[in-house]
Write a protein that holds these residues in place. Sequence first.
Motif, short mmCIF file in Angstrom:
data_model
loop_
_atom_site.label_atom_id
_atom_site.label_comp_id
_atom_site.label_asym_id
_atom_site.label_seq_id
_atom_site.Cartn_x
_atom_site.Cartn_y
_atom_site.Cartn_z
N LEU A 1 -7.66 -6.44 8.72
CA LEU A 1 -7.78 -7.42 9.80
C LEU A 1 -8.82 -6.96 10.83
N GLY A 2 -8.81 -5.68 11.14
CA GLY A 2 -9.69 -5.18 12.18
C GLY A 2 -11.16 -5.26 11.83
N SER A 3 -11.49 -5.20 10.55
CA SER A 3 -12.90 -5.25 10.16
C SER A 3 -13.58 -6.54 10.62
N PRO A 4 -13.10 -7.73 10.23
CA PRO A 4 -13.78 -8.93 10.70
C PRO A 4 -13.64 -9.15 12.20
N THR B 1 -8.74 2.84 -1.86
CA THR B 1 -8.05 1.55 -1.93
C THR B 1 -8.40 0.64 -0.75
N ASN B 2 -8.94 1.20 0.34
CA ASN B 2 -9.35 0.39 1.48
C ASN B 2 -10.53 -0.51 1.16
N LEU B 3 -11.41 -0.05 0.29
CA LEU B 3 -12.71 -0.70 0.12
C LEU B 3 -12.63 -2.10 -0.45
N GLN B 4 -11.50 -2.46 -1.04
CA GLN B 4 -11.34 -3.79 -1.62
C GLN B 4 -11.27 -4.87 -0.55
N GLU C 1 14.61 -7.12 16.89
CA GLU C 1 13.79 -5.98 16.52
C GLU C 1 14.50 -5.08 15.50
N GLU C 2 15.78 -4.85 15.70
CA GLU C 2 16.51 -3.97 14.77
C GLU C 2 16.51 -4.53 13.36
N GLU C 3 16.67 -5.84 13.24
CA GLU C 3 16.66 -6.47 11.92
C GLU C 3 15.30 -6.34 11.26
N MET C 4 14.23 -6.55 12.05
CA MET C 4 12.88 -6.46 11.48
C MET C 4 12.57 -5.03 11.04
N LEU C 5 12.98 -4.05 11.83
CA LEU C 5 12.69 -2.66 11.49
C LEU C 5 13.51 -2.17 10.31
N ALA C 6 14.65 -2.83 10.06
CA ALA C 6 15.51 -2.43 8.94
C ALA C 6 15.13 -3.09 7.63
N MET C 7 14.17 -4.02 7.66
CA MET C 7 13.76 -4.70 6.44
C MET C 7 13.16 -3.72 5.44
N PRO C 8 13.40 -3.92 4.14
CA PRO C 8 12.74 -3.06 3.14
C PRO C 8 11.23 -3.26 3.20
N PRO C 9 10.45 -2.25 2.83
CA PRO C 9 8.99 -2.36 2.89
C PRO C 9 8.48 -3.54 2.07
N LEU C 10 7.53 -4.28 2.64
CA LEU C 10 6.94 -5.41 1.95
C LEU C 10 5.92 -4.91 0.93
N SER C 11 5.65 -5.74 -0.07
CA SER C 11 4.61 -5.41 -1.04
C SER C 11 3.27 -5.24 -0.33
N LYS C 12 2.49 -4.26 -0.77
CA LYS C 12 1.17 -4.03 -0.19
C LYS C 12 0.08 -4.84 -0.89
N GLY C 13 0.47 -5.66 -1.85
CA GLY C 13 -0.51 -6.47 -2.56
C GLY C 13 -1.19 -7.46 -1.64
N VAL C 14 -2.51 -7.53 -1.70
CA VAL C 14 -3.25 -8.45 -0.84
C VAL C 14 -4.64 -8.68 -1.44
N MET C 15 -5.11 -9.91 -1.33
CA MET C 15 -6.50 -10.21 -1.67
C MET C 15 -7.38 -9.92 -0.47
N GLY C 16 -8.58 -9.40 -0.72
CA GLY C 16 -9.46 -9.05 0.38
C GLY C 16 -9.82 -10.20 1.29
N VAL C 17 -9.84 -11.41 0.75
CA VAL C 17 -10.22 -12.55 1.57
C VAL C 17 -9.12 -12.93 2.57
N THR C 18 -7.88 -12.50 2.33
CA THR C 18 -6.79 -12.88 3.23
C THR C 18 -7.00 -12.30 4.64
N PRO C 19 -7.22 -10.99 4.80
CA PRO C 19 -7.52 -10.50 6.14
C PRO C 19 -8.85 -11.00 6.68
N ALA C 20 -9.80 -11.32 5.80
CA ALA C 20 -11.08 -11.85 6.26
C ALA C 20 -10.89 -13.18 6.99
N VAL C 21 -10.11 -14.08 6.38
CA VAL C 21 -9.84 -15.38 6.99
C VAL C 21 -9.00 -15.22 8.25
N THR C 22 -7.92 -14.46 8.14
CA THR C 22 -6.98 -14.32 9.25
C THR C 22 -7.61 -13.59 10.43
#
Length: 229
Positions: free
Chosen positions: A33-36, A60-63, A170-191
């Motif tokens: 996200l920070g790149s664009p 893995t960042n370069l994608q 906040e407690e509920e959000m912090l207790a959530m299991p880790p989300l998948s790290k799968g992402v297309m490079g264009v997703t953070p570009a658009v967002t």
Amino acid sequence: MRYDRQTMLPEIGEDGQEKLRKASVLLVGVGGLGSPIALYLTAAGIGTLGIMDSDIVSLTNLQRQVFYTESELDKVKTECAHKRLSALNSEVNIQSYPYKLTKENADEIISKYDLVVDGCDNFPTRYLINDTCVKLGKPYVYGAIFGLQGQVSVFNHKSGKTYRDLFPDEEEMLAMPPLSKGVMGVTPAVTGSVEASEVIKLICGYGELLDGKLWTIDLRTMETNIIAL
């Protein structure tokens, strides 16, 4: 001449460009996200841009993290980002923070900036940004991604809605299991580009901000929504 194409726009003009020149923005996270966000704010002529990240560049960042190159693997992200941004626009004052935002440093650092924009990837940092911005009266431009989906909002603008209105438990959000790290490079570009747009709108004072609203996009279908908070 550098800013001619945007000062032609009635929404910007010379007055808006001067507002950008005088503005200071803290970007927490210079990854996907920070790149664009950083590139477009720097290109637009923001006065001061703070970049904060404790990470180093990995393969893995370069994608998706378009700041960085293979030659910068294992180097500190903020150092690489600083060089790239300075090469893009030497008029912008880049301040680097090669460490994490913490409860101990948040007040001191955020107090130096007009607003904070979100390039991070975790709930604890977002709650910390939000709560510090509320305490100090600073707007917070939020963004998040997941896979092929993204969302953006503007929090604490003129004491408006905050991140805790979107995620109150906040407690509920912090207790959530880790989300998948799968992402297309264009997703953070658009967002991230939408986040940068909201920052510029906020500084220059044109258009309708995503204040009290959540913008979402699903790149699988190109469906977008604006949801009232």
